[in-house]
Write a protein that holds these residues in place. Structure first.
Motif, PDB file in Angstrom:
ATOM      1  N   ASP A  86       0.796  -1.227   0.000  1.00 18.40           N
ATOM      2  CA  ASP A  86       0.000   0.000   0.000  1.00 18.40           C
ATOM      3  C   ASP A  86       0.828   1.277   0.000  1.00 18.40           C
ATOM      4  OD1 ASP A  86      -2.236  -1.598   0.077  1.00 18.40           O
ATOM      5  OD2 ASP A  86      -2.458  -1.471   2.259  1.00 18.40           O
ATOM      6  N   LYS A  87       2.058   1.227   0.495  1.00 13.79           N
ATOM      7  CA  LYS A  87       2.879   2.433   0.626  1.00 13.79           C
ATOM      8  C   LYS A  87       3.958   2.527  -0.440  1.00 13.79           C
ATOM      9  CE  LYS A  87       1.990   2.755   5.527  1.00 13.79           C
ATOM     10  NZ  LYS A  87       2.514   2.783   6.870  1.00 13.79           N
ATOM     11  N   SER A  88       3.737   1.885  -1.556  1.00 14.45           N
ATOM     12  CA  SER A  88       4.732   1.872  -2.624  1.00 14.45           C
ATOM     13  C   SER A  88       4.890   3.252  -3.256  1.00 14.45           C
ATOM     14  CB  SER A  88       4.321   0.883  -3.714  1.00 14.45           C
ATOM     15  OG  SER A  88       5.192   0.985  -4.818  1.00 14.45           O
ATOM     16  N   PRO A  89       6.127   3.738  -3.390  1.00 20.52           N
ATOM     17  CA  PRO A  89       6.331   5.014  -4.084  1.00 20.52           C
ATOM     18  C   PRO A  89       5.936   4.929  -5.561  1.00 20.52           C
ATOM     19  CG  PRO A  89       8.440   3.967  -3.635  1.00 20.52           C
ATOM     20  CD  PRO A  89       7.383   3.154  -2.940  1.00 20.52           C
ATOM     21  N   ILE A  90       5.952   3.736  -6.104  1.00 17.23           N
ATOM     22  CA  ILE A  90       5.570   3.565  -7.508  1.00 17.23           C
ATOM     23  C   ILE A  90       4.068   3.779  -7.681  1.00 17.23           C
ATOM     24  CG2 ILE A  90       5.497   1.910  -9.440  1.00 17.23           C
ATOM     25  CD1 ILE A  90       8.275   3.159  -8.738  1.00 17.23           C
ATOM     26  N   GLN A  91       3.272   3.425  -6.671  1.00 21.36           N
ATOM     27  CA  GLN A  91       1.832   3.666  -6.759  1.00 21.36           C
ATOM     28  C   GLN A  91       1.550   5.160  -6.858  1.00 21.36           C
ATOM     29  OE1 GLN A  91      -0.663   1.255  -7.185  1.00 21.36           O
ATOM     30  NE2 GLN A  91      -1.555   3.176  -7.904  1.00 21.36           N
ATOM     31  N   ASN A  92       2.284   5.963  -6.080  1.00 23.82           N
ATOM     32  CA  ASN A  92       2.125   7.424  -6.177  1.00 23.82           C
ATOM     33  C   ASN A  92       2.426   7.903  -7.587  1.00 23.82           C
ATOM     34  OD1 ASN A  92       1.565   7.523  -3.438  1.00 23.82           O
ATOM     35  ND2 ASN A  92       3.679   7.972  -2.880  1.00 23.82           N
ATOM     36  N   PHE A  93       3.483   7.373  -8.186  1.00 18.62           N
ATOM     37  CA  PHE A  93       3.851   7.744  -9.553  1.00 18.62           C
ATOM     38  C   PHE A  93       2.746   7.347 -10.527  1.00 18.62           C
ATOM     39  CE2 PHE A  93       5.779   6.968 -13.677  1.00 18.62           C
ATOM     40  CZ  PHE A  93       6.604   8.070 -13.855  1.00 18.62           C
ATOM     41  N   LEU A  94       2.221   6.117 -10.379  1.00 17.56           N
ATOM     42  CA  LEU A  94       1.174   5.637 -11.291  1.00 17.56           C
ATOM     43  C   LEU A  94      -0.146   6.370 -11.092  1.00 17.56           C
ATOM     44  CD1 LEU A  94       1.951   1.816 -11.268  1.00 17.56           C
ATOM     45  CD2 LEU A  94       2.309   3.425 -13.159  1.00 17.56           C
ATOM     46  N   ASP A  95      -0.396   6.865  -9.877  1.00 17.55           N
ATOM     47  CA  ASP A  95      -1.604   7.665  -9.655  1.00 17.55           C
ATOM     48  C   ASP A  95      -1.566   8.941 -10.494  1.00 17.55           C
ATOM     49  OD1 ASP A  95      -2.568   5.795  -7.862  1.00 17.55           O
ATOM     50  OD2 ASP A  95      -1.973   6.927  -6.075  1.00 17.55           O
ATOM     51  N   LYS A  96      -0.372   9.465 -10.734  1.00 16.49           N
ATOM     52  CA  LYS A  96      -0.207  10.688 -11.534  1.00 16.49           C
ATOM     53  C   LYS A  96      -0.006  10.381 -13.010  1.00 16.49           C
ATOM     54  CE  LYS A  96       1.965  12.936  -7.616  1.00 16.49           C
ATOM     55  NZ  LYS A  96       3.244  13.183  -6.988  1.00 16.49           N
ATOM     56  N   ASN A  97       0.452   9.153 -13.316  1.00 17.25           N
ATOM     57  CA  ASN A  97       0.769   8.730 -14.691  1.00 17.25           C
ATOM     58  C   ASN A  97       0.180   7.337 -14.898  1.00 17.25           C
ATOM     59  OD1 ASN A  97       2.971  10.920 -15.279  1.00 17.25           O
ATOM     60  ND2 ASN A  97       3.544  10.026 -13.326  1.00 17.25           N
ATOM     61  N   ALA A  98      -1.109   7.275 -15.160  1.00 15.88           N
ATOM     62  CA  ALA A  98      -1.846   6.004 -15.146  1.00 15.88           C
ATOM     63  C   ALA A  98      -1.271   4.935 -16.080  1.00 15.88           C
ATOM     64  CB  ALA A  98      -3.313   6.248 -15.481  1.00 15.88           C
ATOM     65  N   SER A  99      -0.724   5.340 -17.221  1.00 15.30           N
ATOM     66  CA  SER A  99      -0.192   4.337 -18.146  1.00 15.30           C
ATOM     67  C   SER A  99       1.277   4.030 -17.883  1.00 15.30           C
ATOM     68  CB  SER A  99      -0.394   4.783 -19.597  1.00 15.30           C
ATOM     69  OG  SER A  99       0.271   6.002 -19.829  1.00 15.30           O
ATOM     70  N   GLY A 100       1.856   4.673 -16.864  1.00 18.47           N
ATOM     71  CA  GLY A 100       3.261   4.435 -16.525  1.00 18.47           C
ATOM     72  C   GLY A 100       4.173   5.429 -17.211  1.00 18.47           C
ATOM     73  N   GLY A 101       5.473   5.162 -17.116  1.00 19.09           N
ATOM     74  CA  GLY A 101       6.450   6.034 -17.763  1.00 19.09           C
ATOM     75  C   GLY A 101       7.805   5.912 -17.103  1.00 19.09           C
ATOM     76  N   MET A 102       8.776   6.662 -17.639  1.00 18.04           N
ATOM     77  CA  MET A 102      10.122   6.606 -17.084  1.00 18.04           C
ATOM     78  C   MET A 102      10.113   7.115 -15.647  1.00 18.04           C
ATOM     79  SD  MET A 102      13.747   8.143 -18.291  1.00 18.04           S
ATOM     80  CE  MET A 102      13.940   9.341 -17.008  1.00 18.04           C
ATOM     81  N   HIS A 103      10.673   6.332 -14.747  1.00 11.93           N
ATOM     82  CA  HIS A 103      10.683   6.682 -13.328  1.00 11.93           C
ATOM     83  C   HIS A 103      12.033   7.237 -12.878  1.00 11.93           C
ATOM     84  CE1 HIS A 103      10.772   5.875  -8.943  1.00 11.93           C
ATOM     85  NE2 HIS A 103       9.554   6.366  -9.038  1.00 11.93           N
ATOM     86  N   HIS A 104      13.140   6.547 -13.220  1.00  9.92           N
ATOM     87  CA  HIS A 104      14.461   7.028 -12.816  1.00  9.92           C
ATOM     88  C   HIS A 104      15.545   6.417 -13.690  1.00  9.92           C
ATOM     89  CE1 HIS A 104      14.289   3.247 -10.359  1.00  9.92           C
ATOM     90  NE2 HIS A 104      15.586   3.208 -10.613  1.00  9.92           N
ATOM     91  N   ILE A 105      16.747   6.979 -13.551  1.00  6.86           N
ATOM     92  CA  ILE A 105      17.928   6.378 -14.155  1.00  6.86           C
ATOM     93  C   ILE A 105      18.846   5.935 -13.024  1.00  6.86           C
ATOM     94  CG2 ILE A 105      17.763   7.737 -16.276  1.00  6.86           C
ATOM     95  CD1 ILE A 105      20.166   9.405 -15.208  1.00  6.86           C
ATOM     96  N   CYS A 106      19.627   4.906 -13.261  1.00  6.42           N
ATOM     97  CA  CYS A 106      20.564   4.397 -12.265  1.00  6.42           C
ATOM     98  C   CYS A 106      21.966   4.427 -12.846  1.00  6.42           C
ATOM     99  CB  CYS A 106      20.204   2.975 -11.864  1.00  6.42           C
ATOM    100  SG  CYS A 106      21.370   2.231 -10.697  1.00  6.42           S
ATOM    101  N   ILE A 107      22.875   5.086 -12.115  1.00  4.21           N
ATOM    102  CA  ILE A 107      24.269   5.211 -12.536  1.00  4.21           C
ATOM    103  C   ILE A 107      25.152   4.586 -11.470  1.00  4.21           C
ATOM    104  CG2 ILE A 107      26.115   6.818 -13.157  1.00  4.21           C
ATOM    105  CD1 ILE A 107      23.875   8.868 -13.798  1.00  4.21           C
ATOM    106  N   GLU A 108      26.096   3.790 -11.888  1.00  2.00           N
ATOM    107  CA  GLU A 108      27.033   3.180 -10.945  1.00  2.00           C
ATOM    108  C   GLU A 108      28.063   4.213 -10.482  1.00  2.00           C
ATOM    109  OE1 GLU A 108      28.720  -0.306 -12.778  1.00  2.00           O
ATOM    110  OE2 GLU A 108      26.749  -1.260 -12.954  1.00  2.00           O
ATOM    111  N   VAL A 109      28.491   4.083  -9.219  1.00  5.97           N
ATOM    112  CA  VAL A 109      29.546   4.932  -8.669  1.00  5.97           C
ATOM    113  C   VAL A 109      30.604   4.046  -8.020  1.00  5.97           C
ATOM    114  CG1 VAL A 109      28.118   6.975  -8.321  1.00  5.97           C
ATOM    115  CG2 VAL A 109      28.306   5.299  -6.493  1.00  5.97           C
ATOM    116  N   SER A 110      31.832   4.538  -8.003  1.00 13.67           N
ATOM    117  CA  SER A 110      32.946   3.745  -7.476  1.00 13.67           C
ATOM    118  C   SER A 110      32.923   3.628  -5.951  1.00 13.67           C
ATOM    119  CB  SER A 110      34.277   4.359  -7.923  1.00 13.67           C
ATOM    120  OG  SER A 110      34.380   5.685  -7.436  1.00 13.67           O
ATOM    121  N   ASP A 111      32.388   4.642  -5.261  1.00 17.66           N
ATOM    122  CA  ASP A 111      32.343   4.625  -3.794  1.00 17.66           C
ATOM    123  C   ASP A 111      31.104   5.390  -3.350  1.00 17.66           C
ATOM    124  OD1 ASP A 111      32.652   5.167  -1.015  1.00 17.66           O
ATOM    125  OD2 ASP A 111      34.834   5.034  -1.197  1.00 17.66           O
TER     126      ASP A 111
END
Length: 158
Positions: A86-111
């Protein structure tokens, strides 16, 4: 010399030359682009059955409130996300964007710990005080989108 010290407070002279301290961390490769979806099975089927991609099984990530599916794309991935609980941050995103969409990018870091310290010193806010273990079993932390040109950025320990 004092003028240069005043302008470059972190710079120092060594052997008569100006040197700037190196960062204790650096950016690596793009790990994945995350897409929030309302129906993860339907989204996985698109990438697997229509586009011919290599698609993982669905995995729960209870610490993050999501289910994940990864689509392999050479040396990077697409991460499909759907709500878990019930407390998923993705649900909040989908409530605003019903069909979905790009949520985030992930970049690796050395430290990741040094990255967090450095970014906070530059007034970049993190979502949480400490890294959590992410879907790849490595520490991750998110950077506030208002501090990153409107993009939610996830950093992952390489």
């Amino acid at each position: 010399m004092s003028l240069i010290r005043g302008v470059f407070s972190v710079a120092r002279f060594t052997s008569g030359k100006l040197s700037v301290p190196k960062k204790l961390w650096h950016l690596g490769k793009l790990n994945h682009v995350a897409i929030a979806v309302p129906d993860i099975e339907k989204a996985a089927a698109l990438y697997r059955d229509v586009l011919g991609g290599k698609v993982s099984e669905k995995h729960p990530q209870p610490d993050h409130g999501v289910y994940t599916v990864f689509v392999e794309l050479g040396d990077t991935k697409i991460e499909l996300l759907c709500p878990l609980g019930d407390k998923s941050p993705i649900q909040n995103f989908l409530d605003k964007n019903a069909s979905g969409g790009m949520h985030h990018i992930c970049i690796e870091v050395s430290d990741i710990k040094e990255a967090i310290k450095d970014l906070q010193a530059h007034k970049i806010r993190t979502l949480g005080n400490e890294p959590k273990i992410g879907a790849h079993g490595k520490p991750v932390i998110f950077l506030h989108p208002k501090d990153c040109n409107g993009t939610l950025v996830e950093l992952e320990q390489a």
